[in-house]
Write a protein that holds these residues in place. Structure first.
Motif, PDB file in Angstrom:
ATOM      1  N   ASN A  51       1.003  -1.221  -0.102  1.00  0.00           N
ATOM      2  CA  ASN A  51      -0.122   0.176  -0.005  1.00  0.00           C
ATOM      3  C   ASN A  51       0.931   1.246  -0.094  1.00  0.00           C
ATOM      4  O   ASN A  51       0.759   1.967   0.648  1.00  0.00           O
ATOM      5  CB  ASN A  51      -0.800  -0.022   1.213  1.00  0.00           C
ATOM      6  CG  ASN A  51      -2.074   1.156   1.077  1.00  0.00           C
ATOM      7  OD1 ASN A  51      -2.090   1.742   0.034  1.00  0.00           O
ATOM      8  ND2 ASN A  51      -2.271   1.495   2.474  1.00  0.00           N
ATOM      9  N   TRP A  52       1.651   1.489  -1.032  1.00  0.00           N
ATOM     10  CA  TRP A  52       2.408   2.523  -1.227  1.00  0.00           C
ATOM     11  C   TRP A  52       2.454   2.697  -2.803  1.00  0.00           C
ATOM     12  O   TRP A  52       2.855   1.792  -3.524  1.00  0.00           O
ATOM     13  CB  TRP A  52       3.600   2.656  -0.593  1.00  0.00           C
ATOM     14  CG  TRP A  52       4.668   1.876  -0.741  1.00  0.00           C
ATOM     15  CD1 TRP A  52       4.954   0.622  -0.195  1.00  0.00           C
ATOM     16  CD2 TRP A  52       5.894   2.035  -1.681  1.00  0.00           C
ATOM     17  NE1 TRP A  52       5.995  -0.018  -0.919  1.00  0.00           N
ATOM     18  CE2 TRP A  52       6.499   0.976  -1.743  1.00  0.00           C
ATOM     19  CE3 TRP A  52       6.226   3.144  -2.488  1.00  0.00           C
ATOM     20  CZ2 TRP A  52       7.764   1.039  -2.358  1.00  0.00           C
ATOM     21  CZ3 TRP A  52       7.339   3.254  -3.181  1.00  0.00           C
ATOM     22  CH2 TRP A  52       8.145   1.804  -3.112  1.00  0.00           C
ATOM     23  N   PRO A  53       2.739   4.058  -3.240  1.00  0.00           N
ATOM     24  CA  PRO A  53       2.791   4.177  -4.737  1.00  0.00           C
ATOM     25  C   PRO A  53       3.996   3.616  -5.412  1.00  0.00           C
ATOM     26  O   PRO A  53       5.373   3.863  -4.718  1.00  0.00           O
ATOM     27  CB  PRO A  53       2.793   5.636  -5.006  1.00  0.00           C
ATOM     28  CG  PRO A  53       2.013   6.182  -3.691  1.00  0.00           C
ATOM     29  CD  PRO A  53       2.444   5.325  -2.689  1.00  0.00           C
ATOM     30  N   GLY A  54       3.986   2.963  -6.365  1.00  0.00           N
ATOM     31  CA  GLY A  54       5.081   2.672  -7.474  1.00  0.00           C
ATOM     32  C   GLY A  54       5.898   1.101  -6.781  1.00  0.00           C
ATOM     33  O   GLY A  54       6.868   0.846  -7.175  1.00  0.00           O
ATOM     34  N   MET A  55       4.949   0.300  -6.293  1.00  0.00           N
ATOM     35  CA  MET A  55       5.488  -1.049  -5.708  1.00  0.00           C
ATOM     36  C   MET A  55       5.934  -1.862  -6.923  1.00  0.00           C
ATOM     37  O   MET A  55       6.950  -2.467  -6.865  1.00  0.00           O
ATOM     38  CB  MET A  55       4.433  -1.590  -4.814  1.00  0.00           C
ATOM     39  CG  MET A  55       4.886  -2.836  -4.409  1.00  0.00           C
ATOM     40  SD  MET A  55       6.372  -2.492  -3.234  1.00  0.00           S
ATOM     41  CE  MET A  55       6.797  -4.788  -3.029  1.00  0.00           C
ATOM     42  N   THR A  56       5.069  -1.831  -7.937  1.00  0.00           N
ATOM     43  CA  THR A  56       5.203  -2.746  -9.094  1.00  0.00           C
ATOM     44  C   THR A  56       6.249  -2.146 -10.113  1.00  0.00           C
ATOM     45  O   THR A  56       6.069  -1.185 -10.805  1.00  0.00           O
ATOM     46  CB  THR A  56       3.845  -3.019  -9.931  1.00  0.00           C
ATOM     47  OG1 THR A  56       2.799  -3.614  -8.847  1.00  0.00           O
ATOM     48  CG2 THR A  56       4.232  -4.162 -11.009  1.00  0.00           C
ATOM     49  N   VAL A  57       7.316  -2.721 -10.011  1.00  0.00           N
ATOM     50  CA  VAL A  57       8.629  -2.480 -11.010  1.00  0.00           C
ATOM     51  C   VAL A  57       9.034  -3.266 -11.959  1.00  0.00           C
ATOM     52  O   VAL A  57       9.865  -3.037 -12.702  1.00  0.00           O
ATOM     53  CB  VAL A  57       9.690  -1.820 -10.184  1.00  0.00           C
ATOM     54  CG1 VAL A  57       9.220  -0.695  -8.947  1.00  0.00           C
ATOM     55  CG2 VAL A  57      10.223  -2.856  -9.470  1.00  0.00           C
ATOM     56  N   ASP A  58       8.385  -4.299 -12.056  1.00  0.00           N
ATOM     57  CA  ASP A  58       8.564  -5.578 -13.153  1.00  0.00           C
ATOM     58  C   ASP A  58       7.269  -6.091 -13.515  1.00  0.00           C
ATOM     59  O   ASP A  58       6.213  -5.728 -13.017  1.00  0.00           O
ATOM     60  CB  ASP A  58       9.637  -6.521 -12.534  1.00  0.00           C
ATOM     61  CG  ASP A  58      10.608  -6.998 -13.601  1.00  0.00           C
ATOM     62  OD1 ASP A  58      10.295  -6.554 -14.668  1.00  0.00           O
ATOM     63  OD2 ASP A  58      11.520  -7.753 -13.233  1.00  0.00           O
ATOM     64  N   LEU A  59       7.549  -6.676 -14.543  1.00  0.00           N
ATOM     65  CA  LEU A  59       6.263  -7.341 -15.234  1.00  0.00           C
ATOM     66  C   LEU A  59       5.995  -8.552 -14.886  1.00  0.00           C
ATOM     67  O   LEU A  59       7.020  -9.681 -15.008  1.00  0.00           O
ATOM     68  CB  LEU A  59       6.226  -7.448 -16.847  1.00  0.00           C
ATOM     69  CG  LEU A  59       6.645  -5.956 -17.533  1.00  0.00           C
ATOM     70  CD1 LEU A  59       6.345  -6.303 -19.126  1.00  0.00           C
ATOM     71  CD2 LEU A  59       5.892  -4.930 -16.959  1.00  0.00           C
ATOM     72  N   MET A  60       4.953  -9.088 -14.061  1.00  0.00           N
ATOM     73  CA  MET A  60       4.621 -10.050 -13.603  1.00  0.00           C
ATOM     74  C   MET A  60       3.455 -10.848 -14.704  1.00  0.00           C
ATOM     75  O   MET A  60       2.639 -10.237 -15.169  1.00  0.00           O
ATOM     76  CB  MET A  60       3.636 -10.033 -12.207  1.00  0.00           C
ATOM     77  CG  MET A  60       3.425 -11.392 -11.529  1.00  0.00           C
ATOM     78  SD  MET A  60       5.057 -12.128 -10.948  1.00  0.00           S
ATOM     79  CE  MET A  60       4.432 -13.550 -10.116  1.00  0.00           C
ATOM     80  N   LYS A  61       3.894 -12.005 -15.153  1.00  0.00           N
ATOM     81  CA  LYS A  61       3.115 -12.856 -15.970  1.00  0.00           C
ATOM     82  C   LYS A  61       2.427 -14.149 -15.222  1.00  0.00           C
ATOM     83  O   LYS A  61       2.873 -14.893 -14.623  1.00  0.00           O
ATOM     84  CB  LYS A  61       3.992 -13.404 -17.094  1.00  0.00           C
ATOM     85  CG  LYS A  61       3.284 -13.944 -18.358  1.00  0.00           C
ATOM     86  CD  LYS A  61       4.101 -14.519 -19.299  1.00  0.00           C
ATOM     87  CE  LYS A  61       4.510 -16.136 -18.913  1.00  0.00           C
ATOM     88  NZ  LYS A  61       5.026 -16.631 -19.928  1.00  0.00           N
ATOM     89  N   ALA A  62       1.290 -14.294 -15.842  1.00  0.00           N
ATOM     90  CA  ALA A  62       0.602 -15.820 -15.253  1.00  0.00           C
ATOM     91  C   ALA A  62      -0.291 -16.051 -16.333  1.00  0.00           C
ATOM     92  O   ALA A  62      -1.128 -15.469 -16.852  1.00  0.00           O
ATOM     93  CB  ALA A  62      -0.254 -15.406 -13.997  1.00  0.00           C
ATOM     94  N   THR A  63      -0.460 -17.499 -16.647  1.00  0.00           N
ATOM     95  CA  THR A  63      -1.153 -18.014 -17.628  1.00  0.00           C
ATOM     96  C   THR A  63      -2.227 -18.786 -16.868  1.00  0.00           C
ATOM     97  O   THR A  63      -1.934 -19.568 -16.168  1.00  0.00           O
ATOM     98  CB  THR A  63      -0.288 -19.033 -18.754  1.00  0.00           C
ATOM     99  OG1 THR A  63       0.513 -18.216 -19.542  1.00  0.00           O
ATOM    100  CG2 THR A  63      -1.369 -19.665 -19.746  1.00  0.00           C
TER     101      THR A  63
END
Length: 618
Positions: A51-63
């Protein structure tokens, strides 16, 4: 070209699937909208959620399998503007213009729809098919914000859904609609949008107010929220910082008093397992091989395993702090102080992230537009007290300090890590290479009660990374230590190769109170800090239950503190070094950061140890 571009964006050699039989759905939204939380709920994956801005910095993939159809979901970094120029915004731009997409899931904070509707306008301008998830519907209701999703759906030509990813409200119906929309869209060619279309419109044809007029009703007077009342105390100009450090002291006290006893329980379990199962199973083997497997591999792994309870508690505590919304307040509180060192509040938050692992904290600097600010932040983040160092410190402190002093000694290293980072930044900021005038903007999210499900998911995700990294390095490291401490044949103690290495380095290490055995452990800590603990068991050839007593008899409290200071500040692990190289794209900067940390660590330990001796402490 498509596979290569997607692989580079994800930081992986594994390309995204490009088969026409697999539909691709991209999750897009501004920071702090709960986008990754929704992604986790829909896919069952473990993207980072905080709960803070900018946490996702990489791409997460799921099929995933949606009603018999295979669908590839990709979680993109949270960005404020699809036309922006930060590294994260460039990642999103490059992804949209390089990878074919069948559907976009736009995630907005329903309570801030008036400010976040820009993302929907830009997606519509790009001509991308989309489903809009108005997340945090529960918070919008508390603020008396009324949203007519039917009007918005008709106006924008795409479905709008009110949901709460945290509690699951409306998610089932929204997912059903998303599944239907994706199935219909997957029968048509996937889209790679013409980004010039968006840039030619500057922002969009409509103003944000016009876009939601008649569909969203705000109360005439916004009521004072619980977050605002709490912020009057926690963000107080005088009380704010003392309260923050008191909260962190409480976290370390909890880790010490609750987590430390688990070390004895697990240690007793591994000792029992060794006696009942490991030793009988290895007894038929030749003595040399048996000694290698037992004292070279098993003892090291067992010693590290004894700290798993403490590490788990640490990750769960930090997950609760992050999910509560307090982490962004810490950035706000520390911004003025960090500015004096040429940094800003975001760098402080990255150091907080570094408590779990330095690697995601280094990757988190992508939210900074200024390269000089990124480099300066990457220079000081490795000084953070990461989970691997935490295990080392607890081990050493418990062996050499009275139990009542333990939480305070442990907390002192937390304070020193920030002080050391601040001082290094002050000095480095004198160089033009690290000067930056980038403005600091941060929107404070409301306080939220961390849910058990999210805390467990976040904590387990961090623990999986720790275990994967630890397993990779510990066995190899402990095996190498065994060879160095068992050869030449029949040699013992300081006459072994390892002992000779430690003795050779004594002119450098003795002035800071570190003996040859601890020196050898630090050498292998270059690979991974987890190895430091495991290597001690191998060096002394003692089980985890006995190694503490041996250290207590051979290492004084002053020497132990100096050892921990050096371990806190010296060269980070190989994974961190590789991340610094990848994020900075400069071998020169990477080499400089390694040399700086090594010299810095020795200097701080030298000042402490020699000062302690002059004052009569031994």
């Amino acid at each position: 070209m498509l596979d290569q571009a997607a692989s580079v964006l994800r930081g992986s050699d594994e390309p995204l699937e490009t088969s026409s039989r697999v539909a691709r759905v991209a999750f897009i939204g501004q920071p702090n909208t709960g986008k990754s939380m929704l992604f986790n709920r829909i896919t069952g994956a473990h993207a980072s959620v905080a709960n803070w801005p900018g946490m996702t910095v990489d791409l997460m993939k799921a099929t995933v399998n949606w009603s018999g159809d295979r669908v590839e979901c990709v979680d993109l970094p949270g960005v404020f503007d699809l036309e922006g120029y930060s590294d994260d915004e460039k990642v999103v731009c490059n992804f949209l213009t390089s990878v074919e997409i069948d559907m976009v899931v736009v995630v907005l904070n329903a309570a801030q729809i008036d400010r976040q509707i820009l993302t929907v306008l830009q997606i519509r301008t790009l001509g991308l098919p989309a489903v809009v998830m108005l997340n945090m519907a529960d918070e919008a209701r508390k603020l008396d914000i009324e949203i007519d999703t039917a009007v918005l759906s008709k106006r924008f030509g795409m479905p709008f859904h009110l949901i709460s990813a945290k509690y699951g409200e409306g998610c089932a119906k929204a997912l059903e609609d998303l599944t239907d929309q994706t199935r219909r869209r997957s029968r048509e060619p996937a889209i790679v949008p013409d980004y010039d279309t968006l840039r030619n419109t500057l922002m969009c044809d409509e103003t944000l107010e016009e876009a939601i007029s008649g569909a969203v009703a705000f109360p005439d007077e916004i009521p004072t929220t619980f977050s605002e009342r709490l912020d009057r105390i926690l963000l107080h100009p005088v009380l704010g910082l003392p309260l923050f450090f008191a909260i962190m002291l409480g976290v370390f006290w909890l880790i010490w008093t609750v987590g430390l006893p688990s070390q004895d329980w697990i240690g007793s379990g591994t000792d029992w397992l060794q006696k009942v199962l490991i030793e009988p199973a290895l007894s038929p083997l030749p003595s040399g091989l048996r000694d290698f497997l037992l004292n070279g591999v098993w003892l090291g792994v067992a010693t590290v395993a004894s700290f798993m309870g403490l590490i788990i508690l640490f990750f769960f505590c930090m997950a609760a702090v992050e999910d509560s919304g307090y982490l962004s307040r810490a950035a706000y509180l520390m911004d003025a102080l960090m500015r004096r060192a040429g940094l800003d509040g975001r760098a402080f938050v990255m150091q907080m992230m570094g408590f779990g692992c330095n690697v995601p904290a280094l990757m988190g600097t992508r939210v900074m537009r200024s390269r000089s600010l990124r480099l300066l932040s990457m220079l000081v983040i490795p000084f953070s007290l990461c989970s691997a160092r935490l295990a080392v410190f607890v081990f050493i402190i418990a062996a050499t300090f009275p139990a009542a002093f333990g939480p305070f000694v442990l907390f002192s290293f937390y304070v020193i890590s920030f002080a050391a980072a601040f001082l290094a930044a002050v000095v480095m900021n004198r160089s033009k290479q690290f000067k930056s005038n980038e403005p600091f903007m941060l929107e404070l999210p409301p306080y939220r009660v961390p849910t058990l499900r999210l805390v467990l998911m976040r904590g387990w995700g961090e623990l999986r990374v720790f275990l994967r990294r630890a397993t990779k390095f510990i066995i190899v490291g402990c095996a190498a230590v065994w060879f160095l401490t068992n050869f030449p044949t029949h040699a013992t103690g300081l006459h072994t190769w390892g002992g000779q290495i430690g003795t050779f380095l004594q002119p450098v290490m003795k002035p800071i109170g570190i003996d040859p055995y601890l020196t050898l452990a630090l050498i292998f800590g270059f690979i991974a800090k987890e190895i430091v603990i495991g290597s001690l068991s191998t060096i002394y050839a003692l089980p985890s239950s006995a190694i503490s007593g041996e250290i207590a008899h051979t290492v004084t409290a002053v020497q132990a503190y100096s050892f921990c200071l050096f371990c806190l500040l010296y060269t980070p692990c190989l994974t961190t070094i590789a991340t610094v190289r990848g994020e900075s794209k400069s071998w020169g900067f990477t080499t400089f950061s390694l040399v700086l940390s090594l010299v810095y660590a020795w200097g701080v330990s030298f000042v402490f140890y020699q000062s302690a001796l002059l004052l009569g402490f031994h």
